[in-house]
Design a protein around this motif. Sequence first.
Motif, PDB file in Angstrom:
ATOM      1  N   ASP A 233       9.168 -37.344 -69.598  1.00  0.00           N
ATOM      2  CA  ASP A 233      10.954 -36.660 -70.604  1.00  0.00           C
ATOM      3  C   ASP A 233      10.232 -34.879 -70.468  1.00  0.00           C
ATOM      4  N   ARG A 234       9.159 -34.273 -70.131  1.00  0.00           N
ATOM      5  CA  ARG A 234       8.300 -33.227 -69.576  1.00  0.00           C
ATOM      6  C   ARG A 234       7.687 -33.733 -68.521  1.00  0.00           C
ATOM      7  N   VAL A 235       7.547 -32.310 -67.921  1.00  0.00           N
ATOM      8  CA  VAL A 235       6.654 -32.073 -66.817  1.00  0.00           C
ATOM      9  C   VAL A 235       6.254 -30.270 -66.746  1.00  0.00           C
ATOM     10  N   VAL A 236       4.599 -30.741 -67.538  1.00  0.00           N
ATOM     11  CA  VAL A 236       4.694 -29.629 -67.605  1.00  0.00           C
ATOM     12  C   VAL A 236       3.608 -28.845 -66.691  1.00  0.00           C
ATOM     13  N   ALA A 237       2.931 -27.494 -66.381  1.00  0.00           N
ATOM     14  CA  ALA A 237       2.026 -26.999 -65.204  1.00  0.00           C
ATOM     15  C   ALA A 237       1.677 -25.359 -65.792  1.00  0.00           C
ATOM     16  N   PRO A 238       0.760 -25.034 -65.153  1.00  0.00           N
ATOM     17  CA  PRO A 238      -0.225 -24.183 -65.718  1.00  0.00           C
ATOM     18  C   PRO A 238       0.660 -22.919 -64.826  1.00  0.00           C
ATOM     19  N   SER A 239       1.570 -23.158 -63.678  1.00  0.00           N
ATOM     20  CA  SER A 239       1.507 -22.311 -62.541  1.00  0.00           C
ATOM     21  C   SER A 239       2.781 -22.301 -62.630  1.00  0.00           C
TER      22      SER A 239
ATOM     23  N   ARG B 180      13.306 -29.477 -66.671  1.00  0.00           N
ATOM     24  CA  ARG B 180      12.933 -31.376 -67.201  1.00  0.00           C
ATOM     25  C   ARG B 180      11.005 -30.854 -66.978  1.00  0.00           C
ATOM     26  N   MET B 181      11.264 -29.552 -66.357  1.00  0.00           N
ATOM     27  CA  MET B 181      10.115 -28.570 -66.542  1.00  0.00           C
ATOM     28  C   MET B 181       9.632 -27.837 -67.317  1.00  0.00           C
ATOM     29  N   VAL B 182       8.303 -27.416 -67.446  1.00  0.00           N
ATOM     30  CA  VAL B 182       7.750 -26.699 -68.987  1.00  0.00           C
ATOM     31  C   VAL B 182       6.103 -25.521 -68.232  1.00  0.00           C
ATOM     32  N   TRP B 183       6.862 -24.172 -67.411  1.00  0.00           N
ATOM     33  CA  TRP B 183       5.497 -23.280 -67.671  1.00  0.00           C
ATOM     34  C   TRP B 183       4.798 -23.212 -68.696  1.00  0.00           C
TER      35      TRP B 183
END
Length: 407
Positions: free
Chosen positions: A171-177, A194-197
Amino acid sequence: MPTAPAAAKVATLVEPPLVAARSADAPAPLRLLLLTDTSILAPGGSERFLRNLAARLPGDRYRITIVQLSQTVRAWSDVALPGAIENVSIRSLPIAACYGYSGLRALHCLAKLLQRERFDIVQSQHEKSDLFNALLPRRAGAIHVSNRRDMGFNKTARLRWLSRFLNHRFDRVVAPSQQILAALRDSEDIAPGRMVWIPNGVDTERFRPAADRDRAAVRASLGLGLETVAFGCLARLTEVKCHADLVQAFAVLRESVPDVRLVLLGGGPLQRDIAAQVAELGLDGCVSFLGDRPDVEQLLSALDVSVLASSTEGMSNAILESMACGLPMIATSVGGNIQLVQDQASGLLVPPRDPAALAAAMLVLARSAATRVQMGACARRRVEREFSLDAMVHAYDRMYANLAGRT
């Protein structure tokens, strides 16, 4: 040292005690399952991130289960998680390979765990956990999140293809950078919506400049003279951290500034190779191998400059912790390093795999105490302003609440 059972089954290591009864009108806590390839008690940055997240999410609103696809290793003094937090349990499910018998059995065990505990959110980090998360059966209302911690340097071409094929399951792909997200957009065709920083955060109370007296005591324990300029590298001794480039650059630096030391914080498989390089270059006595240490914040505060020579990075906790300790940072211009280190302000950026450029940057800071102090103060202010641990946890809390419809 607690160890998980050798059999590939979910084995509870820490069971949370009973919690106080909730009022009738209060919403039930969110059930959060965190999957990780490595032991949460290990000293690496990804493991530290997961410990901080689990320990700091509001205990009255989350019930958290951590499943690690490996054996448990010994705990460090900074780990307050096992047995100390009532809403967190840790389970171990060691596997050899995803595609073998232990992997298939692990997937079956996880599917049964999901069916029994009815998690609201399943979040994975690292390659094996992501694959399992994508393959797990879906339950109506459950959210699946992939947390990408690096630029994917461990992924084979086959695994990249498989990730691209399965990414629709998240549902979401999250990354720190933002650099990680850009790479995912290009290589795995993940839609930006669909991406979250969410950038990493650092505990600015634990990692902070030391008082002069404490700093002097630690420097004395390391055999550092009053005028010695101490460069440190906080990183596992692995190929991508490029310690060989750093040692080569340090050897060049010593030709111009003899009174310098290099302190290597972290163990790893390449320690014998790097030690042999140190001896070959005649640097014995100038380079210290301290291994994995629980008092890393004290050691960082005793240094003058922090250096990271990596060929790839996601968003380095080592950089954040060094900056929080008021150290100027020399880092390669890869991945999330570009976001963290403001070139010529909080530190210096150099090209990767370029020992000559690295040596030149080290020489600049070795020769100017005023520049070191100025850049270190700038680094500390930036961490306090933009990369606090509380801000990171709050961002995850907000993301979970939005995904679960709790806003």
